[in-house]
Design an enzyme around this catalytic site. Structure first.
Site, short mmCIF file in Angstrom:
data_model
loop_
_atom_site.label_atom_id
_atom_site.label_comp_id
_atom_site.label_asym_id
_atom_site.label_seq_id
_atom_site.Cartn_x
_atom_site.Cartn_y
_atom_site.Cartn_z
CD GLU A 76 14.52 89.27 7.15
OE1 GLU A 76 14.34 89.92 8.19
OE2 GLU A 76 15.60 89.23 6.54
CG ASP A 77 12.35 85.90 10.03
OD1 ASP A 77 13.08 85.96 9.01
OD2 ASP A 77 12.64 86.40 11.12
#
Ligand code: MN
Length: 717
Positions: A76-77
Site C-alpha cells: 500500500e505505502d
C-alpha cells in the site's frame, strides 16, 4: 526503539535458523522500501512494521505471519508491487500481505454501517485465512498505542471502529490481552470523562493495593507450600473498560467493583489447579455461587481456568483464578496458542488457519440489505458464546449457546431436521428439546413419519432451524387448508344436492375457477377455507339462489400473516366454539384443526386441548371487530335466603348484561346454587360481573361453568 535483534530473540525458540534468515531478509527488504517515510509521530516509518511483528512474535505466530508483519504496509505505502512480494517471499506471504492491505483500505466513511459492510466483503476477500485477521489486529493494536499522534478528527472514528469491531474480534479469537488493551485505549478517547474518573480513583488506591497485594500473595504462597503445590502467583487488575462496564451493568461505584482485587495462581499440572482451589477455600471462605469451573467446561474460545471468589483476610472480596501454564498461554494468545497445543495433532492442518465457522457464517449468510442488522449480527456472533459439539464421525459442529438437538439436526441437513425425532447424546437418549453442551457427541434419530411442529420454535436458536420449521409448518397449514376447504365445500354443495365427485360437477367447478382466474382446484379450496371466496358465489354459479335459504353463520376463519387464525366477522362457517369450554371474546384461545369440521376454538386452559396432537393446534386470536355478545354460564353458590335471586339479577342488570336463563337449586336447608346463562361482551365484562357477585355478603363462590344444560336443573326454590 525496537531492533531486529529483539524480534529475532523472540522467534529463535520456535523457529529454525533457515526461517530466521527469511525473516531477516524480509526486514531488510521492508527497511529498504520504507526508507525515508515517517509516522505521524515523526519517527521513521519502519518502527511500525517492527512493533507489529514484535506483537506477532509474542503470540508465537508462524514464519509467514512474522514476515507479513514486516511487509504488511509495503504494497500500500511503498513502490513494492504484488509481483515483487510474490517472487521474493512466495505466494503464501503475498496472500497474507494482500489480505491485510485490503482490510486496511477500508475507507473511514461517515457512516459506520458502511464500514462494517466493507469489512465483511474484505474478510471474505482475505481468503478466510485467520492469520490475516491476527496480523490486522496487531497492526490495529500498534496504531492504537500511538493514537495520540493521530490528527484529532480521526481519533474518534478510529476508536469507535476499534471498540465495535476489533476488540470483539480479538475476544472471539481468545486473545484477551489485545482485547483489553484495545478497549482501554478506545474507552479513553470515546468517554474521556469516565476514563479519567476511573483512572483517578484507581491511582488513589494504587499504593494501598500494592501493600494489600503483597500481603495476600504471601498468604497464598504459604498455603500452597503447605500443600506442596508448585505454582506462581500474579496479582492483576481488571482493565478500565471492564471496570466501567461492571459499574454500569451492576450500578456500582468504584469501591464496590470487587474483582479489581484479583489474583491468579498458575500451576504446572491440571490436578494442581484443583488442589490449589482446595487450599484457597480452606484458607478463605468461598462466596456461594461465585465458583466457575472453566477447566471441565471450557469457554467456546478455548479459555480454561477455575474462577472463585472468597472473603479475604481483611473481610473483603477477592477473586482468584487458577490455571495451568498451558491454559494461561491459551488465555493470553487464544487461537494462536491452540496451534501449538491442542491442535498440533489435528488431522487437517489447513483448518487451523481458517476463520472460525461462527464468524464466517455471518460473513457468508448476511445480506447486504440491512447494514444495521449486519453489524448487530457481527456483534452478536462475536460476543455470544458457542457450544462445540461433534457428529458421530467426529466432525465439529459449532452452534450458538442454547442450541438444541433440533438445531443440530438442521445444521446437518434440512431433511434430517424435518424428520428429527430425538437424539442420542454421548450415548444417552435425549428429547429433541435437549440443550447441547460443549463436547457433546450428538447422533440424530429420525423417523419418516415425523414432521416439524410449531412448538419446535420454542426450542431452537439458529436462524436456519427457525426458517425451515416456519416454512414446513406453513406448508402443512396449506395442505390442511386444502383438506378442510375441500371437505367443507363438498359437504356444503352436497347439502344443496350437488355432488362434486360427479364428473359433470367437478368440470363445472373447473369452469368456475377458470372464470375466476384461480390457478387450480387446490387454490380454490384454500381460498374457500380462508374465506376469500363465499359459498354463495359458488352456489350461484351452479344456478342455486341461496339468499332465500342462507343461514346466518356465527364466525369466520381468516389466516393472518402471522399464521394465527383470527376469530370474528360473520360470513362463513370455518370456526366453531368448543362446547367443552365455551370461549368468549377476550379469553385466551387456541384453535384445533378438525378434519371436515373446520377449526374448533378452545380456551387455552381447556383440559381437552391438552390431549390433542400439537401438530393440529393452531394459534388463534380474536378479531377486534368481534363485537357480538357471547353467552356464558355461571354457578353462584350462596346462602339460601329470600331475595337473593333478585339481588343477583339486579347486579347483572347494573352491569348491562342480559340473563338468558336463570335456575336455582337448593343444596341444603341453608345453601343453594343459582345457575345463570348470561350475555356478556367479553372476558373483562364477565370478570366485572363475577367480581360484583362475589362481593355480595351471602355469596360464597362464583364459578364459570364449562358445559351445563340448564334445563336439566330443577327449579327448587
Ligand atoms: Mn500498518
Amino acid at each position: 526503539m525496537i531492533r531486529l535483534d529483539d524480534i529475532v530473540e523472540k522467534i529463535t525458540p520456535y523457529m529454525t535458523s533457515k526461517d530466521i534468515e527469511e525473516v531477516k531478509k524480509a526486514y531488510a527488504y521492508s527497511a529498504k522500501v520504507h526508507a525515508g517515510q515517517k509516522r505521524y509521530s515523526g519517527e521513521p516509518y519502519m518502527i511500525h512494521p517492527m512493533e507489529v511483528t514484535s506483537i506477532l512474535a509474542d503470540i508465537k505466530l508462524d514464519k509467514e505471519s512474522i514476515i507479513t508483519g514486516l511487509l504488511h504496509d509495503t504494497i500500500e505505502d511503498t513502490l513494492a508491487t504484488d509481483k515483487d512480494i510474490k517472487s521474493l517471499f512466495g505466494k503464501d506471504v503475498f496472500n497474507l500481505v494482500n489480505g491485510v492491505t485490503k482490510i486496511g483500505q477500508i475507507k473511514i466513511s461517515s457512516k459506520f454501517e458502511r464500514q462494517a459492510e466493507n469489512f465483511r466483503k474484505l474478510i471474505l476477500a482475505t481468503g478466510k485465512d485467520i492469520r490475516v485477521i491476527i496480523v490486522k489486529l496487531a497492526d490495529r493494536l500498534h496504531n492504537a498505542r500511538t493514537i495520540s499522534h493521530l490528527p484529532e478528527h480521526k481519533k474518534v472514528n478510529f476508536a469507535r471502529e476499534t471498540m465495535d469491531l476489533y476488540a470483539p474480534l480479538a475476544d472471539r479469537l481468545g486473545i484477551y490481552w489485545i482485547r483489553t488493551e484495545l478497549e482501554d485505549i478506545s474507552f479513553k478517547i470515546l468517554k474521556p470523562h469516565e476514563f479519567a474518573e476511573i483512572e483517578y480513583a484507581f491511582s488513589n488506591k494504587k499504593s494501598d493495593w500494592e501493600i494489600y497485594s503483597s500481603e495476600i500473595q504471601g498468604l497464598l504462597n504459604e498455603q500452597l507450600n503447605k500443600y506442596n503445590i508448585e505454582a506462581s502467583i500474579q496479582s492483576r487488575f481488571k482493565n478500565f473498560y471492564g471496570i466501567y462496564k461492571k459499574m454500569l451493568s451492576k450500578d456500582l461505584d468504584f469501591n464496590n467493583v470487587f474483582d479489581i482485587k484479583a489474583f491468579r495462581v498458575i500451576t504446572e499440572k491440571e490436578s494442581d489447579c484443583y488442589a490449589a482451589l482446595g487450599a484457597v477455600h480452606s484458607t478463605w471462605k468461598p462466596i456461594p455461587g461465585r465458583f466457575k469451573d472453566y477447566i471441565a467446561l471450557p469457554k467456546s474460545n478455548g479459555y480454561q481456568s477455575l474462577h472463585t471468589n472468597v472473603i479475604g483476610p481483611f473481610g473483603d472480596k477477592v477473586e482468584v483464578q487458577i490455571r495451568t501454564n498451558e491454559m494461561h498461554e491459551i488465555a493470553q494468545f487464544g487461537v494462536a496458542a491452540h496451534w501449538k497445543y491442542k491442535l498440533s495433532n489435528h488431522k487437517n492442518k489447513d483448518s487451523l488457519v481458517h476463520v472460525p465457522d461462527s464468524i464466517l457464517k455471518i460473513f457468508d449468510t448476511q445480506t447486504l440489505n440491512d447494514p444495521k442488522e449486519f453489524i448487530d449480527a457481527v456483534k452478536d456472533e462475536l460476543i455470544t458464546n458457542f457450544v462445540y459439539t461433534f457428529t458421530p464421525e467426529g466432525d465439529l459442529k459449532e452452534l450458538p449457546i442454547g442450541s438444541s438437538v433440533i438445531d443440530f439436526a438442521y445444521s446437518i441437513h434440512s431433511d434430517i431436521g424435518n424428520s428429527c425425532f430425538g437424539g442420542r447424546v454421548n450415548d444417552a437418549i435425549v428429547p429433541i428439546s435437549y440443550k447441547l453442551k460443549s463436547g457433546d457427541m450428538v447422533e440424530i434419530i429420525t423417523k419418516s413419519e415425523q414432521y416439524p411442529k410449531r412448538d419446535w420454535l420454542k426450542h431452537v436458536v439458529t436462524s436456519k432451524a427457525k426458517t425451515k420449521i416456519r416454512s414446513a409448518v406453513k406448508n402443512s397449514l396449506v395442505s390442511d387448508s386444502i383438506k378442510i376447504g375441500k371437505n367443507i365445500l363438498f359437504q356444503k354443495l352436497l347439502s344443496y344436492g350437488i355432488n362434486i365427485e360427479k364428473k359433470e360437477n367437478i368440470n363445472k367447478l373447473k369452469d368456475f375457477i377458470n372464470l375466476k382466474n384461480i390457478e387450480s382446484l387446490d387454490n380454490l379450496y384454500i381460498k374457500f377455507s380462508l374465506s376469500q371466496l363465499s359459498i354463495v358465489e359458488i352456489l350461484s354459479y351452479f344456478g342455486i339462489d341461496v339468499k332465500s335459504k342462507s343461514k346466518v353463520h356465527r364466525s369466520t376463519r381468516v389466516i393472518d400473516s402471522s399464521n394465527a387464525i383470527v376469530v370474528g366477522g360473520n360470513d362463513n362457517v370455518m370456526v366453531r366454539f368448543a362446547k367443552c369450554c365455551s370461549p368468549i371474546y377476550g379469553d385466551e384461545i387456541i384453535g384445533y384443526i378438525t378434519i371436515g369440521k373446520g377449526i374448533s376454538i378452545h380456551r387455552i386452559s381447556c383440559n381437552q386441548i391438552l390431549e390433542i396432537d400439537p401438530a393440529r393446534k393452531i394459534e388463534a386470536k380474536w378479531d377486534k371487530s368481534f363485537a357480538s355478545k357471547s353467552s356464558t354460564k355461571l354457578k353462584v353458590s350462596c346462602y339460601d335466603k329470600p331475595g337473593i335471586l333478585s339481588e343477583v339479577s339486579n347486579i347483572i342488570a347494573k352491569h348491562d348484561s342480559n340473563i338468558i336463563k336463570i335456575n336455582a337449586k337448593q343444596i341444603s336447608s341453608l345453601k343453594s346454587s343459582i345457575y345463570l346463562e348470561l350475555l356478556v361482551r367479553d372476558a373483562d365484562h364477565l370478570n366485572d360481573i363475577v367480581e360484583s357477585l362475589s362481593s355480595l355478603g351471602d355469596v360464597n363462590e362464583v364459578e364459570r361453568l364449562k358445559n351445563m344444560n340448564l334445563e336439566q336443573i330443577e327449579l327448587n326454590l
